[in-house]
Design a protein around this motif. Structure first.
Motif, short mmCIF file in Angstrom:
data_model
loop_
_atom_site.label_atom_id
_atom_site.label_comp_id
_atom_site.label_asym_id
_atom_site.label_seq_id
_atom_site.Cartn_x
_atom_site.Cartn_y
_atom_site.Cartn_z
N TYR B 135 0.84 -1.21 0.00
CA TYR B 135 0.00 0.00 0.00
C TYR B 135 0.87 1.25 0.00
O TYR B 135 0.61 2.21 -0.73
CB TYR B 135 -0.93 0.02 1.22
CG TYR B 135 -1.97 -1.07 1.18
CD1 TYR B 135 -3.12 -0.92 0.39
CD2 TYR B 135 -1.81 -2.25 1.89
CE1 TYR B 135 -4.08 -1.92 0.33
CE2 TYR B 135 -2.76 -3.26 1.83
CZ TYR B 135 -3.90 -3.09 1.06
OH TYR B 135 -4.83 -4.08 1.00
N LYS B 138 2.22 1.84 -3.33
CA LYS B 138 1.16 1.92 -4.35
C LYS B 138 1.35 0.89 -5.48
O LYS B 138 1.28 1.21 -6.66
CB LYS B 138 1.11 3.33 -4.94
CG LYS B 138 0.62 4.37 -3.95
CD LYS B 138 0.59 5.75 -4.57
CE LYS B 138 1.83 6.52 -4.23
NZ LYS B 138 1.78 7.92 -4.56
N LYS B 153 -3.87 -7.50 -5.08
CA LYS B 153 -2.98 -6.94 -4.06
C LYS B 153 -1.72 -7.79 -4.00
O LYS B 153 -1.75 -8.96 -4.35
CB LYS B 153 -3.68 -6.98 -2.70
CG LYS B 153 -5.07 -6.34 -2.67
CD LYS B 153 -4.97 -4.88 -2.35
CE LYS B 153 -6.32 -4.26 -2.04
NZ LYS B 153 -7.26 -4.32 -3.17
#
Lengths: 129, 277
Positions: B135, B138, B153
């Motif tokens: 995260y 990114k 993810k």
């Protein structure tokens, strides 16, 4: 914001695709021109590739290649094609840098600059020997 | 052997290298090095120079077709390029101190590994929960399919980054794209979906090869007489390959190609051990 970013990403990818396409096309056309000229000029002898002696400076440096081009020498024309081919992915990084600057993505501006610096170090860092 | 015949055979070999390279995702270098060294007894250093040129040509030639589809994860590619380009520079430095026989043996081992990786089943499912770093950096994304956007993810970013560094070192040392190691890092470690990892890996090969190619060009490894049929042949082959990819089933082709390069690899290792380079 989310939607805007998507459009720039997509546009940028299209542009990068164009850069790669024109880069390889230019390189290929120059290689054909230089190659045909090289074959016409070449005599009966065959270059010795079985032992490594390294190419002379006129094929390995930009100044050498440019000097050869002004003399219309075939091998330097081919090397110009090689240089353009190598420059294409590097140019792609430069375009990505612009794209991240437009998106104001600081993290990726820094990451892209690091990649560019490593390549510049590789070019000018005196790693030749 | 005269120059014209040498050029024509090399042109044909490079065309097949570009074709096979883009269809199987292995890149052009894996065919060019054995063709030049085993086929023509060209010194492996000239062959490495030619393989780098072939890797860049395959990558740029087919990437221009892939990037358009919007599958490539540009951020992931850029982040991992720190590892591969730094590795490539290290590889180019190590090359000075590595005996050519060892280079040939390493190349053979790498080929066998690549053949095995080509046949391995890849992850197609997307993770729903990523690691913290994915995260922060990114790296999570989505890609288009017929059924709509699929988001994914990533995990184990550090592990993937480390394997990428090794991929870069081998790429700089051997002149190949190390596509197989790149896919291993993304697929097995980071769990990037197959379609994304293949195109992103291909996207990265050109940049990685360019980082060491600038060194090898200055060192005089790239010979114009070898380079021009390689550029033309590989580009034409990669172009044909990216057109064919939509229409043919590459599964059986991958099996045949893997067996072929394993045999070539054993030959390279055998000759390397017997100091034939």
């Amino acid at each position: 914001m989310g939607k805007n970013k998507k459009i720039t990403d997509y546009d940028m990818e299209q542009l990068i695709g164009q850069v790669l396409r024109y880069g390889v096309l230019t390189s290929g056309i120059i290689a054909i021109i230089g190659g045909v000229w090289y074959l016409i000029q070449s005599g009966a002898g065959f270059p010795n590739y079985t032992s490594f002696s390294g190419e002379p400076a006129r094929y390995t440096s930009l100044t050498g290649i440019i000097k050869g081009l002004t003399e219309g020498s075939a091998k330097e024309i081919i090397q110009l094609g090689v240089v353009i081919l190598i420059a294409t992915p590097i140019l792609r990084i430069v375009f990505s840098l612009f794209s991240f600057i437009l998106e104001k993505d600081r993290l990726y501006i820094v990451i892209t600059l690091i990649v560019l610096l490593i390549i510049l170090f590789s070019m000018f860092g005196g790693l030749k020997v | 052997m005269n120059i014209l015949l040498f050029t024509l055979i090399l042109l044909l070999g490079a065309y097949l290298a570009g074709l096979a390279g883009s269809l199987t995702g292995l890149g052009g270098g894996v065919v060019i090095i054995p063709l030049l060294t085993l086929g023509f007894h060209v010194d492996i250093r000239y062959a490495i120079g030619a393989a780098l040129v072939a890797s860049i040509a395959t990558s740029s030639g087919s990437a221009s077709a892939y990037v358009k589809e919007g599958i490539t994860n540009v951020r992931l590619g850029m982040f991992l390029e720190i590892a591969t380009t730094a590795g490539a520079v290290i590889g180019a430095i190590l090359a000075i101190y590595t005996p050519v026989n060892l280079v040939a043996i390493l190349f053979g081992v790498m080929l066998i590994f690549s053949a095995a990786m080509t046949l391995r089943k890849k992850h197609e499912d997307a993770l729903q929960e990523g690691s913290k770093l994915s995260y922060v950096l990114k790296l999570n994304g989505s890609y288009p399919t017929k059924e709509g956007e699929i988001s994914y993810k990533l995990k184990n970013i550090g592990g993937g980054f480390s394997i990428m560094t090794i991929a870069g070192v081998l790429s700089g040392l051997l002149g190949i794209g190390s596509g197989a190691l790149k896919v291993l890092a993304m697929d097995t470690a980071m769990r990037v979906p197959f379609r994304v990892s293949t195109t992103t890996s291909n996207f990265m090969v050109g940049v990685t090869a360019a980082a060491s190619a600038v060194v090898y060009l200055q060192r005089g490894y790239i010979d114009p007489g070898i380079a021009f049929p390689v550029i033309i042949g590989v580009l034409a082959g990669a172009f044909t390959g990216s057109k064919l990819l939509m229409r043919i089933n590459v599964k059986s082709l991958k099996v045949i190609f893997s067996i072929a390069i394993t045999l070539i690899a054993l030959n390279m290792i055998y000759n390397g051990i017997n100091h034939k380079f």
